[in-house]
Design a protein around this motif. Structure first.
Motif, PDB file in Angstrom:
ATOM      1  N   GLY A  56       0.927  -1.425   0.085  1.00 61.08           N
ATOM      2  CA  GLY A  56       0.265   0.065   0.139  1.00 61.08           C
ATOM      3  C   GLY A  56       0.805   1.310  -0.162  1.00 61.08           C
ATOM      4  N   LEU A  57       1.896   1.148   0.446  1.00 59.78           N
ATOM      5  CA  LEU A  57       2.986   2.297   0.433  1.00 59.78           C
ATOM      6  C   LEU A  57       3.586   2.517  -0.945  1.00 59.78           C
ATOM      7  CD1 LEU A  57       4.324   2.060   4.106  1.00 59.78           C
ATOM      8  CD2 LEU A  57       2.657   3.269   3.227  1.00 59.78           C
ATOM      9  N   LEU A  58       3.657   1.647  -1.983  1.00 58.15           N
ATOM     10  CA  LEU A  58       4.227   1.805  -3.105  1.00 58.15           C
ATOM     11  C   LEU A  58       3.807   2.939  -3.982  1.00 58.15           C
ATOM     12  CD1 LEU A  58       4.358  -2.121  -4.183  1.00 58.15           C
ATOM     13  CD2 LEU A  58       6.650  -0.461  -3.481  1.00 58.15           C
ATOM     14  N   SER A  59       4.197   3.520  -4.796  1.00 59.40           N
ATOM     15  CA  SER A  59       3.930   4.317  -5.684  1.00 59.40           C
ATOM     16  C   SER A  59       2.954   3.676  -6.823  1.00 59.40           C
ATOM     17  CB  SER A  59       4.948   5.135  -6.437  1.00 59.40           C
ATOM     18  OG  SER A  59       5.589   4.268  -7.401  1.00 59.40           O
ATOM     19  N   GLY A  60       2.400   4.575  -7.492  1.00 57.59           N
ATOM     20  CA  GLY A  60       1.248   3.688  -8.687  1.00 57.59           C
ATOM     21  C   GLY A  60       2.109   3.109  -9.705  1.00 57.59           C
ATOM     22  N   GLY A  61       3.032   3.438  -9.975  1.00 52.95           N
ATOM     23  CA  GLY A  61       3.821   2.572 -10.990  1.00 52.95           C
ATOM     24  C   GLY A  61       4.329   1.470 -10.550  1.00 52.95           C
ATOM     25  N   TRP A  62       5.129   1.475  -9.212  1.00 52.48           N
ATOM     26  CA  TRP A  62       5.365   0.157  -8.588  1.00 52.48           C
ATOM     27  C   TRP A  62       4.426  -0.662  -8.129  1.00 52.48           C
ATOM     28  CZ3 TRP A  62      10.266  -1.244  -9.176  1.00 52.48           C
ATOM     29  CH2 TRP A  62      11.202  -0.269  -9.611  1.00 52.48           C
ATOM     30  N   LYS A  63       3.118  -0.055  -7.805  1.00 53.05           N
ATOM     31  CA  LYS A  63       2.125  -1.078  -7.538  1.00 53.05           C
ATOM     32  C   LYS A  63       1.841  -1.946  -8.894  1.00 53.05           C
ATOM     33  CE  LYS A  63      -0.519   1.385  -3.870  1.00 53.05           C
ATOM     34  NZ  LYS A  63      -1.628   2.173  -3.754  1.00 53.05           N
ATOM     35  N   GLN A  64       1.860  -1.306  -9.917  1.00 49.54           N
ATOM     36  CA  GLN A  64       1.590  -1.851 -11.157  1.00 49.54           C
ATOM     37  C   GLN A  64       2.572  -2.942 -11.353  1.00 49.54           C
ATOM     38  OE1 GLN A  64      -1.548  -1.500 -10.985  1.00 49.54           O
ATOM     39  NE2 GLN A  64      -2.147  -0.838 -13.144  1.00 49.54           N
ATOM     40  N   ARG A  65       3.678  -2.680 -11.290  1.00 58.05           N
ATOM     41  CA  ARG A  65       4.882  -3.648 -11.634  1.00 58.05           C
ATOM     42  C   ARG A  65       4.602  -4.830 -10.592  1.00 58.05           C
ATOM     43  NH1 ARG A  65      10.202  -1.687 -13.313  1.00 58.05           N
ATOM     44  NH2 ARG A  65       9.929   0.452 -14.386  1.00 58.05           N
ATOM     45  N   LEU A  66       4.196  -4.800  -9.371  1.00 56.52           N
ATOM     46  CA  LEU A  66       3.897  -5.724  -8.625  1.00 56.52           C
ATOM     47  C   LEU A  66       2.815  -6.585  -8.988  1.00 56.52           C
ATOM     48  CD1 LEU A  66       4.298  -7.386  -5.816  1.00 56.52           C
ATOM     49  CD2 LEU A  66       2.785  -5.680  -4.633  1.00 56.52           C
ATOM     50  N   ALA A  67       1.689  -5.904  -9.456  1.00 59.61           N
ATOM     51  CA  ALA A  67       0.553  -6.470  -9.979  1.00 59.61           C
ATOM     52  C   ALA A  67       0.877  -7.496 -11.165  1.00 59.61           C
ATOM     53  CB  ALA A  67      -0.422  -5.463 -10.463  1.00 59.61           C
ATOM     54  N   LEU A  68       1.773  -6.932 -11.905  1.00 56.99           N
ATOM     55  CA  LEU A  68       2.210  -7.505 -13.177  1.00 56.99           C
ATOM     56  C   LEU A  68       2.980  -9.022 -12.958  1.00 56.99           C
ATOM     57  CD1 LEU A  68       2.411  -7.560 -16.254  1.00 56.99           C
ATOM     58  CD2 LEU A  68       4.546  -6.219 -16.138  1.00 56.99           C
ATOM     59  N   VAL A  69       3.704  -8.592 -11.726  1.00 57.22           N
ATOM     60  CA  VAL A  69       4.468 -10.031 -11.294  1.00 57.22           C
ATOM     61  C   VAL A  69       3.620 -10.910 -11.093  1.00 57.22           C
ATOM     62  CG1 VAL A  69       6.085 -10.740  -9.468  1.00 57.22           C
ATOM     63  CG2 VAL A  69       6.924  -8.725 -10.663  1.00 57.22           C
ATOM     64  N   CYS A  70       2.672 -10.441  -9.959  1.00 57.95           N
ATOM     65  CA  CYS A  70       1.737 -11.583  -9.493  1.00 57.95           C
ATOM     66  C   CYS A  70       0.948 -12.101 -10.772  1.00 57.95           C
ATOM     67  CB  CYS A  70       0.879 -10.889  -8.587  1.00 57.95           C
ATOM     68  SG  CYS A  70       1.627 -10.552  -6.926  1.00 57.95           S
ATOM     69  N   ALA A  71       0.517 -11.417 -11.618  1.00 59.11           N
ATOM     70  CA  ALA A  71      -0.107 -12.227 -12.784  1.00 59.11           C
ATOM     71  C   ALA A  71       0.539 -13.004 -13.700  1.00 59.11           C
ATOM     72  CB  ALA A  71      -0.688 -10.882 -13.614  1.00 59.11           C
ATOM     73  N   MET A  72       1.881 -12.911 -13.557  1.00 63.47           N
ATOM     74  CA  MET A  72       2.890 -13.752 -14.546  1.00 63.47           C
ATOM     75  C   MET A  72       3.527 -15.012 -13.704  1.00 63.47           C
ATOM     76  SD  MET A  72       4.657 -10.858 -16.637  1.00 63.47           S
ATOM     77  CE  MET A  72       5.642 -12.012 -17.446  1.00 63.47           C
ATOM     78  N   LEU A  73       3.235 -15.036 -12.365  1.00 65.33           N
ATOM     79  CA  LEU A  73       4.077 -16.200 -11.649  1.00 65.33           C
ATOM     80  C   LEU A  73       3.826 -17.430 -12.232  1.00 65.33           C
ATOM     81  CD1 LEU A  73       3.414 -15.090  -8.207  1.00 65.33           C
ATOM     82  CD2 LEU A  73       5.600 -15.303  -9.205  1.00 65.33           C
ATOM     83  N   HIS A  74       2.714 -17.846 -12.802  1.00 64.37           N
ATOM     84  CA  HIS A  74       2.316 -19.252 -13.404  1.00 64.37           C
ATOM     85  C   HIS A  74       2.722 -19.237 -14.911  1.00 64.37           C
ATOM     86  CE1 HIS A  74      -1.081 -16.656 -14.295  1.00 64.37           C
ATOM     87  NE2 HIS A  74      -1.666 -17.293 -14.794  1.00 64.37           N
ATOM     88  N   GLN A  75       3.483 -18.377 -15.295  1.00 65.20           N
ATOM     89  CA  GLN A  75       3.989 -18.318 -16.750  1.00 65.20           C
ATOM     90  C   GLN A  75       2.968 -18.133 -17.688  1.00 65.20           C
ATOM     91  OE1 GLN A  75       6.885 -21.473 -16.357  1.00 65.20           O
ATOM     92  NE2 GLN A  75       8.227 -19.935 -17.047  1.00 65.20           N
ATOM     93  N   PRO A  76       2.003 -17.377 -17.684  1.00 66.03           N
ATOM     94  CA  PRO A  76       0.748 -17.284 -18.707  1.00 66.03           C
ATOM     95  C   PRO A  76       1.244 -16.808 -20.197  1.00 66.03           C
ATOM     96  CG  PRO A  76       0.843 -15.126 -17.422  1.00 66.03           C
ATOM     97  CD  PRO A  76       1.861 -16.285 -16.755  1.00 66.03           C
ATOM     98  N   GLU A  77       0.865 -17.501 -21.080  1.00 66.99           N
ATOM     99  CA  GLU A  77       1.087 -17.047 -22.616  1.00 66.99           C
ATOM    100  C   GLU A  77       0.204 -15.868 -22.878  1.00 66.99           C
ATOM    101  OE1 GLU A  77       0.936 -20.493 -25.139  1.00 66.99           O
ATOM    102  OE2 GLU A  77       0.790 -21.703 -23.577  1.00 66.99           O
ATOM    103  N   LEU A  78      -0.687 -15.533 -22.176  1.00 68.04           N
ATOM    104  CA  LEU A  78      -1.536 -14.543 -22.481  1.00 68.04           C
ATOM    105  C   LEU A  78      -1.822 -13.769 -21.491  1.00 68.04           C
ATOM    106  CD1 LEU A  78      -3.747 -12.788 -24.277  1.00 68.04           C
ATOM    107  CD2 LEU A  78      -5.366 -14.688 -23.950  1.00 68.04           C
ATOM    108  N   ILE A  79      -1.745 -12.492 -21.437  1.00 71.17           N
ATOM    109  CA  ILE A  79      -2.221 -11.432 -20.543  1.00 71.17           C
ATOM    110  C   ILE A  79      -3.238 -10.289 -20.676  1.00 71.17           C
ATOM    111  CG2 ILE A  79      -1.183  -9.933 -18.544  1.00 71.17           C
ATOM    112  CD1 ILE A  79       1.430 -11.117 -18.960  1.00 71.17           C
ATOM    113  N   PHE A  80      -4.408 -10.191 -19.963  1.00 70.05           N
ATOM    114  CA  PHE A  80      -5.348  -9.242 -20.056  1.00 70.05           C
ATOM    115  C   PHE A  80      -4.841  -8.290 -19.183  1.00 70.05           C
ATOM    116  CE2 PHE A  80      -7.319 -12.958 -21.772  1.00 70.05           C
ATOM    117  CZ  PHE A  80      -8.292 -12.277 -22.651  1.00 70.05           C
ATOM    118  N   LEU A  81      -4.799  -6.780 -19.753  1.00 64.74           N
ATOM    119  CA  LEU A  81      -4.240  -5.685 -19.009  1.00 64.74           C
ATOM    120  C   LEU A  81      -5.421  -4.479 -19.043  1.00 64.74           C
ATOM    121  CD1 LEU A  81      -0.895  -5.884 -20.580  1.00 64.74           C
ATOM    122  CD2 LEU A  81      -1.018  -6.240 -17.944  1.00 64.74           C
ATOM    123  N   ASP A  82      -6.231  -4.404 -18.080  1.00 65.38           N
ATOM    124  CA  ASP A  82      -7.383  -3.588 -18.093  1.00 65.38           C
ATOM    125  C   ASP A  82      -6.864  -2.080 -17.531  1.00 65.38           C
ATOM    126  OD1 ASP A  82      -9.854  -2.275 -18.323  1.00 65.38           O
ATOM    127  OD2 ASP A  82     -10.852  -3.398 -16.745  1.00 65.38           O
TER     128      ASP A  82
END
Length: 319
Positions: free
Chosen positions: A134-160
């Motif tokens: 919760g203390l991260l800046s907006g850009g770093w929050k999105q990087r964290l969200a991207l990491v969590c969305a990619m942990l299982h090695q998806p071939e396709l990512i939806f970014l809203d």
């Protein structure tokens, strides 16, 4: 899977309301596909169907070879999703969020450590591991969200709308990550309201009132006849102060449309319209540093032109 997303005549109705109306398109592997459209146009409904969350009323679609109606759970386990609003646990640290989502996806032990290190190298998130999310800046929050969305090695990512509300520097850095992922063969489906981001996509689609009006590579869309009406040309006018004279310029004979574009005015004018005469008119109005040049349509011109045309057709058909 060379065509990760295949959609044919996909529709969704809620009672008598048609949210998505017979949409058809394909997205190739490694493409960055940008979906644009006004609020309420059907973007979210379409994504929910493609993610296996919402059952379509009619039509078909396959995601990574899985049918969205028959195999929704398979789809959910093979894609990544990153929402506009930060949806991770703000009270947990960066490390705790990553560990939690790894367990959720069944990524453990040596596989988890290898995947985590790979994603840290990609996103440079490691220095923030112990910090509360919760203390991260907006850009770093999105990087964290991207990491969590990619942990299982998806071939396709939806970014809203992944860059909504973050600063320009962080936005550019996030897009650099998207390009890197695309280069690795990962397919990205991005919704955005930013025209500069649409320009960066390999293909874009524009949805309006539930219908996919157009889809294709940005450069090809700019060549559409509907955007380049016969007998007209586009001009860019740079002068000081430009915005104060837009209304007057729009009223000139031969000017079909005038739009403020940054510090300039973009005009759609008749072919016979003289740039020299326009220059003289602006000088008489007391404007300075006048520059006029021929330009090609922007993606914004494309979508505005197609929206106006669609609205006119809808009005005429309704009457």
């Amino acid at each position: 899977m060379e065509t990760p997303i295949q959609v044919k005549n996909l529709s969704k109705k809620f009672g008598s309301f048609t949210a998505v109306d017979s949409i058809t398109f394909d997205i190739g592997k490694g493409n960055i596909f940008g979906l644009l459209g006004p609020n309420g146009s059907g973007k979210s409904t379409l994504i929910r169907m493609l993610c296996g969350i919402l059952v379509p009323t009619s039509g078909t679609a396959s995601i990574l070879g899985y049918d969205i109606t028959k195999e929704p759970e398979e789809i959910k386990s093979h894609i990544g999703y990153m929402s506009q609003k930060f949806s991770l646990y703000e009270d947990l640290s960066v490390e705790e969020n990553i560990t939690f989502y790894a367990q959720l996806y069944g990524v453990n032990g040596k596989e988890f450590r290898g995947r985590r290190d790979e994603l840290f190298a990609l996103t440079h998130l490691e220095p923030y591991l112990k910090q509360r999310a919760g203390l991260l800046s907006g850009g770093w929050k999105q990087r964290l969200a991207l990491v969590c969305a990619m942990l299982h090695q998806p071939e396709l990512i939806f970014l809203d709308e992944p860059t909504a509300g973050i600063d320009p520097v962080a936005r550019r850095e996030l897009w650099d990550l998207f390009f890197e992922l695309s280069g690795k063969g990962i397919t990205l489906f991005v919704t955005t309201h930013y025209m500069d981001e649409a320009e960066r996509c390999s293909h874009v689609g524009y949805i309006y009132l539930g219908k996919l009006i157009v889809v294709g590579a940005p450069d090809k869309l700019k060549e559409l006849a509907e955007v380049n009406p016969s007998g007209y040309k586009r001009l860019e006018v740079n002068c000081e102060p430009a915005t104060e004279k837009k209304k007057k310029i729009n009223q000139l004979k031969g000017v079909r449309d005038a739009t403020i574009f940054g510090q300039a005015i973009h005009l759609l004018v008749e072919e016979s319209f003289s740039e020299q005469e326009l220059h003289k008119i602006l000088e008489r109005e007391g404007l300075k540093h006048i520059e006029i040049r021929l330009i090609l349509p922007s993606l914004e011109d494309v979508f505005v032109s197609l929206t106006k045309l669609k609205a006119e057709n809808t009005k005429n058909n309704g009457s």
